[in-house]
Design an enzyme around this catalytic site. Sequence first.
Site, PDB file in Angstrom:
ATOM      1  N   ALA A  15     -36.510 -11.997 -40.204  1.00  0.00           N
ATOM      2  CA  ALA A  15     -37.761 -12.893 -39.339  1.00  0.00           C
ATOM      3  C   ALA A  15     -38.763 -12.121 -39.522  1.00  0.00           C
ATOM      4  O   ALA A  15     -40.053 -12.843 -39.931  1.00  0.00           O
ATOM      5  CB  ALA A  15     -37.005 -12.967 -37.942  1.00  0.00           C
ATOM      6  N   ASN A  42     -30.567  -5.466 -38.668  1.00  0.00           N
ATOM      7  CA  ASN A  42     -29.283  -6.053 -39.045  1.00  0.00           C
ATOM      8  C   ASN A  42     -29.225  -6.800 -40.296  1.00  0.00           C
ATOM      9  O   ASN A  42     -28.340  -7.051 -40.835  1.00  0.00           O
ATOM     10  CB  ASN A  42     -28.796  -7.034 -37.911  1.00  0.00           C
ATOM     11  CG  ASN A  42     -28.289  -6.441 -36.655  1.00  0.00           C
ATOM     12  OD1 ASN A  42     -28.155  -5.118 -36.869  1.00  0.00           O
ATOM     13  ND2 ASN A  42     -28.395  -7.108 -35.765  1.00  0.00           N
ATOM     14  N   GLY A  47     -23.849  -9.840 -44.401  1.00  0.00           N
ATOM     15  CA  GLY A  47     -23.167 -10.449 -45.563  1.00  0.00           C
ATOM     16  C   GLY A  47     -24.243 -11.315 -46.438  1.00  0.00           C
ATOM     17  O   GLY A  47     -24.156 -11.616 -47.719  1.00  0.00           O
ATOM     18  N   ALA A 157     -42.865  -0.261 -30.603  1.00  0.00           N
ATOM     19  CA  ALA A 157     -43.456  -0.984 -30.109  1.00  0.00           C
ATOM     20  C   ALA A 157     -43.015  -0.832 -28.540  1.00  0.00           C
ATOM     21  O   ALA A 157     -41.693  -0.965 -28.150  1.00  0.00           O
ATOM     22  CB  ALA A 157     -43.611  -2.634 -30.291  1.00  0.00           C
ATOM     23  N   ARG A 283     -14.374 -16.331 -33.406  1.00  0.00           N
ATOM     24  CA  ARG A 283     -14.435 -14.901 -33.583  1.00  0.00           C
ATOM     25  C   ARG A 283     -14.075 -14.133 -32.243  1.00  0.00           C
ATOM     26  O   ARG A 283     -13.340 -13.217 -32.009  1.00  0.00           O
ATOM     27  CB  ARG A 283     -15.826 -14.699 -33.732  1.00  0.00           C
ATOM     28  CG  ARG A 283     -16.125 -14.770 -35.184  1.00  0.00           C
ATOM     29  CD  ARG A 283     -17.706 -14.655 -35.530  1.00  0.00           C
ATOM     30  NE  ARG A 283     -18.037 -14.997 -36.906  1.00  0.00           N
ATOM     31  CZ  ARG A 283     -19.031 -14.861 -37.682  1.00  0.00           C
ATOM     32  NH1 ARG A 283     -20.097 -14.326 -36.791  1.00  0.00           N
ATOM     33  NH2 ARG A 283     -19.066 -14.983 -38.787  1.00  0.00           N
ATOM     34  N   ALA A 437     -27.476 -17.438 -38.901  1.00  0.00           N
ATOM     35  CA  ALA A 437     -28.471 -16.555 -38.686  1.00  0.00           C
ATOM     36  C   ALA A 437     -29.630 -16.293 -39.630  1.00  0.00           C
ATOM     37  O   ALA A 437     -30.736 -16.427 -39.372  1.00  0.00           O
ATOM     38  CB  ALA A 437     -27.836 -15.364 -38.180  1.00  0.00           C
TER      39      ALA A 437
HETATM   40  P1  ADP Z   1     -33.665 -10.693 -37.188  1.00  0.00           P
HETATM   41  O1  ADP Z   1     -32.458 -10.885 -37.901  1.00  0.00           O
HETATM   42  O2  ADP Z   1     -34.225 -11.376 -36.157  1.00  0.00           O
HETATM   43  O3  ADP Z   1     -34.779 -10.378 -38.452  1.00  0.00           O
HETATM   44  P2  ADP Z   1     -33.054  -7.509 -37.632  1.00  0.00           P
HETATM   45  O4  ADP Z   1     -32.119  -7.197 -36.622  1.00  0.00           O
HETATM   46  O5  ADP Z   1     -32.739  -8.121 -38.917  1.00  0.00           O
HETATM   47  O6  ADP Z   1     -33.444  -9.184 -36.776  1.00  0.00           O
HETATM   48  O7  ADP Z   1     -34.428  -6.903 -37.619  1.00  0.00           O
HETATM   49  C1  ADP Z   1     -35.168  -6.417 -36.242  1.00  0.00           C
HETATM   50  C2  ADP Z   1     -35.918  -5.091 -36.386  1.00  0.00           C
HETATM   51  O8  ADP Z   1     -36.653  -4.980 -35.450  1.00  0.00           O
HETATM   52  C3  ADP Z   1     -34.946  -3.715 -36.738  1.00  0.00           C
HETATM   53  O9  ADP Z   1     -35.301  -3.249 -37.990  1.00  0.00           O
HETATM   54  C4  ADP Z   1     -35.255  -3.057 -35.369  1.00  0.00           C
HETATM   55  O10 ADP Z   1     -35.238  -1.778 -35.662  1.00  0.00           O
HETATM   56  C5  ADP Z   1     -36.905  -3.597 -35.157  1.00  0.00           C
HETATM   57  N1  ADP Z   1     -37.197  -3.203 -33.540  1.00  0.00           N
HETATM   58  C6  ADP Z   1     -36.257  -3.352 -32.586  1.00  0.00           C
HETATM   59  N2  ADP Z   1     -37.115  -3.089 -31.626  1.00  0.00           N
HETATM   60  C7  ADP Z   1     -38.408  -2.590 -32.039  1.00  0.00           C
HETATM   61  C8  ADP Z   1     -39.393  -2.020 -31.433  1.00  0.00           C
HETATM   62  N3  ADP Z   1     -39.685  -1.772 -30.127  1.00  0.00           N
HETATM   63  N4  ADP Z   1     -40.627  -1.566 -32.161  1.00  0.00           N
HETATM   64  C9  ADP Z   1     -40.509  -1.918 -33.743  1.00  0.00           C
HETATM   65  N5  ADP Z   1     -39.579  -2.516 -34.105  1.00  0.00           N
HETATM   66  C10 ADP Z   1     -38.260  -2.705 -33.425  1.00  0.00           C
END
Ligand code: ADP
Length: 455
Positions: A15, A42, A47, A157, A283, A437
């Site tokens: 995202a 994630n 996959g 953040a 699931r 997703a």
């Molecule tokens: P999406 O599938 O919605 O893109 P992901 O799980 O693939 O979500 O990615 C979310 C990312 O945001 C992860 O790499 C995670 O480490 C990062 N993240 C989560 N919390 C914070 C934060 N407080 N500051 C910076 N990065 C963050």
Amino acid sequence: TEQNFDVVVIGSGGAGLSAAITAKNAGADVVIIEKMPTVGGNSLITGGQMNVPGNWVQKSMGIEDSIDIFVKDTLKGGDYLGDPEMVQLMAEQALPAAEWLRDYIKVDFYQDQLFQFGGHSVKRGLIPRNHTGAEWISKFMAKTDELEIPIHTRTTATALIQDQNGRVIGVEAEKNGQKITYMADRGVVMATGGFGANVAMRTKYVPELDTRYGTTNARGIMGDGIVMAEKLNAKTHNMESIQTYPICHTDTGVISLIADSRFFGAIVVNKEGNRFVEELERRDVISRAILAQTNQQAYVLWGSEIEEIAETVKVHKDEFAELNRKGMMFKADSIEELASKFGVDKQALLAQVDRVNQFAKSGKDGEFNHRGGLKPIMKAPFYMLVAKPSVHHTMGGLMTDTKTRVLDTKGQVIDGLYAAGEVTGMTHGSNRLGGNAITDITVFGRIAGKEAAAH
Ligand code: ADP
């Protein structure tokens, strides 16, 4: 220290990367901040299948599909708790998003196969090369390099900054104990993913999801974005909808992609050697059924007839090596041998496999009414692995409108704040269908990038 950008994106999963690249192309000066040392969240460890109605592979395979059927499947799969308008938008924008991934990001999708997860009426899941999110995260990385979008890793953040009118104008962050302020002239995109790795947060909403469950999630997925936005009165939605994944690594919780052979007929048995659930059940149903078995574990078994079609051992070689080294997966010439490796009841398992072979022949599963139809398990080599369920995806999260603007508890837009991906709670309802997703995060990531850059 203080740094100035037009758009600040928090999180470097699918995202966040989609948003950042789109914002940059719309003329904004962009930064991505990521709390982990590595990029991808994630999104890197999925996959990577992406549901796209009317896609080019469906066309070449002669599969009929439509935006409408995809919307219906998605809403039904989520017990009609997803937001119809947002699901419609996701479905309409899926094909342009996939074409953008293919043509601009250069994601290599297989041209001649598609994936069909539970709940989908037709095969519509595009498959990235090697069946993992690594394909698209690596291509995203190449694109952020080319566009010179900085990614500040190990940067967490901690809070959103508002001006006196409540508009979000920046982000407070921390790197190695140092404070950094990121000012955002045009907008902040929250793309921090869900909260599946946060046991305290998930048991607050669903007490059952305690440490008996592992998590398939990356370590950083702690719900930070939801907590930060809630401090600004953002409204959350559907937080009790948390999805488990039944077949995961018994130590690390990581999803066992190699056991996707289940979608092609692999069976799931317990220590007593018996099947106990339909292998293509939801699931949550399979997960609960596994926790009710001896040692709260299950064993997935298949033979060469299935492997020849599923090719999961062939595709996931590293996973096999790792599971095998840990004594969690074996390949053998006989089912007896596999049963003794795991201490599964040999006679019962052989009798079970006999029954499965009869059901495969007759076309009717007399035990659990397998909806895909069982396949024979007769031809060596055979494969077996041990598994347990993990928390996989949090369907709930922030409420957004069709422009991905975050809404507060009164339904008002929080100016300057956008959100996309698993941090949001709009599309999946009570239950996310497999492969949705990636569609969700790409479609809404792109919208968030465009909208944030425009204001
Ligand atoms: P999406 O599938 O919605 O893109 P992901 O799980 O693939 O979500 O990615 C979310 C990312 O945001 C992860 O790499 C995670 O480490 C990062 N993240 C989560 N919390 C914070 C934060 N407080 N500051 C910076 N990065 C963050």
